[in-house]
Motif scaffolding. Structure first.
Motif, mmCIF file in Angstrom:
data_model
loop_
_atom_site.group_PDB
_atom_site.id
_atom_site.type_symbol
_atom_site.label_atom_id
_atom_site.label_comp_id
_atom_site.label_asym_id
_atom_site.label_seq_id
_atom_site.Cartn_x
_atom_site.Cartn_y
_atom_site.Cartn_z
ATOM 1 N N CYS A 222 -2.132 -128.333 32.436
ATOM 2 C CA CYS A 222 -3.099 -127.337 31.997
ATOM 3 C C CYS A 222 -4.499 -127.919 32.148
ATOM 4 N N GLY A 223 -5.418 -127.111 32.626
ATOM 5 C CA GLY A 223 -6.809 -127.536 32.760
ATOM 6 C C GLY A 223 -7.746 -126.366 32.535
ATOM 7 N N THR A 224 -9.011 -126.678 32.329
ATOM 8 C CA THR A 224 -10.039 -125.661 32.101
ATOM 9 C C THR A 224 -11.023 -125.661 33.258
ATOM 10 N N VAL A 225 -11.274 -124.478 33.794
ATOM 11 C CA VAL A 225 -12.233 -124.317 34.890
ATOM 12 C C VAL A 225 -13.637 -124.573 34.345
ATOM 13 N N SER B 147 -12.711 -117.002 49.062
ATOM 14 C CA SER B 147 -12.202 -118.027 48.152
ATOM 15 C C SER B 147 -13.309 -118.536 47.250
ATOM 16 N N TYR B 148 -12.879 -119.204 46.187
ATOM 17 C CA TYR B 148 -13.794 -119.939 45.320
ATOM 18 C C TYR B 148 -13.490 -121.428 45.439
ATOM 19 N N GLN B 149 -14.511 -122.237 45.193
ATOM 20 C CA GLN B 149 -14.348 -123.671 44.999
ATOM 21 C C GLN B 149 -14.453 -123.896 43.493
ATOM 22 N N LEU B 150 -13.442 -124.533 42.939
ATOM 23 C CA LEU B 150 -13.390 -124.731 41.492
ATOM 24 C C LEU B 150 -13.363 -126.210 41.158
ATOM 25 N N LYS C 200 -10.623 -132.329 38.715
ATOM 26 C CA LYS C 200 -10.099 -132.156 40.070
ATOM 27 C C LYS C 200 -10.688 -130.892 40.667
ATOM 28 N N LYS C 201 -10.795 -130.896 42.004
ATOM 29 C CA LYS C 201 -11.326 -129.744 42.737
ATOM 30 C C LYS C 201 -10.187 -128.950 43.343
ATOM 31 N N SER C 202 -10.411 -127.653 43.486
ATOM 32 C CA SER C 202 -9.419 -126.793 44.130
ATOM 33 C C SER C 202 -10.126 -125.622 44.801
ATOM 34 N N SER C 203 -9.536 -125.184 45.890
ATOM 35 C CA SER C 203 -9.979 -123.961 46.552
ATOM 36 C C SER C 203 -8.941 -122.898 46.230
ATOM 37 N N PHE D 173 -14.136 -129.147 52.572
ATOM 38 C CA PHE D 173 -13.811 -129.282 51.155
ATOM 39 C C PHE D 173 -12.420 -129.904 51.010
ATOM 40 N N PHE D 174 -12.257 -130.811 50.047
ATOM 41 C CA PHE D 174 -10.949 -131.411 49.783
ATOM 42 C C PHE D 174 -10.394 -130.847 48.476
ATOM 43 N N SER D 175 -9.287 -130.105 48.591
ATOM 44 C CA SER D 175 -8.613 -129.538 47.429
ATOM 45 C C SER D 175 -7.670 -130.593 46.867
ATOM 46 N N GLU D 176 -7.769 -130.849 45.562
ATOM 47 C CA GLU D 176 -7.009 -131.923 44.921
ATOM 48 C C GLU D 176 -5.857 -131.439 44.046
#
Length: 115
Positions: free
Chosen positions: A19-22, A35-38, A48-51, A82-85
């Motif tokens: 679980c994580g918070t944006v 898309s979004y980059q989060l 951590k980053k995610s697309s 962008f690197f999605s983690e």
């Protein structure tokens, strides 16, 4: 609808869902699909980053501060520059563009494990 091949309990235990918070949301203008980059705070695991292709049902304002579930033990994936983690989890609607995020029903500490 067909079901995917059966996996073992050991296979499931390899998946690290947390679980994580944006904490930040930006438009990903160079992505092929909207898309979004989060950036997501996973507590002791860090940020951590995610697309995510979740622009149909969610605005940036709706995502900010939202707790989500994500797989955090995939290797990094390069998407354009962008690197999605991590992989944010959601449910596809009848239209695959309509992704509903999987969240917690009550607030929990960032980084807690789903099991």
């Amino acid at each position: 609808m067909t079901i995917k091949p059966e996996i073992s309990w050991a296979d499931f235990e390899k998946i690290d869902i947390r679980c994580g918070t944006v904490i930040t949301v930006n438009d990903f203008e160079k992505a092929k699909k909207p898309s979004y980059q989060l950036e997501i705070d996973f507590g002791d695991l860090g940020i951590k980053k995610s697309s995510a292709q979740i622009t149909t049902l969610y605005s940036k304002e709706q995502l900010l501060g939202k707790q989500i579930l994500a797989v955090v033990n995939f290797p990094k994936k390069q998407i354009v520059i962008f690197f999605s983690e991590c992989l944010i989890l959601g449910v596809y609607g009848e239209d695959p563009k309509d992704v509903t995020l999987i969240t917690t029903s009550l607030p929990v500490k960032n980084g807690l494990i789903v099991g």
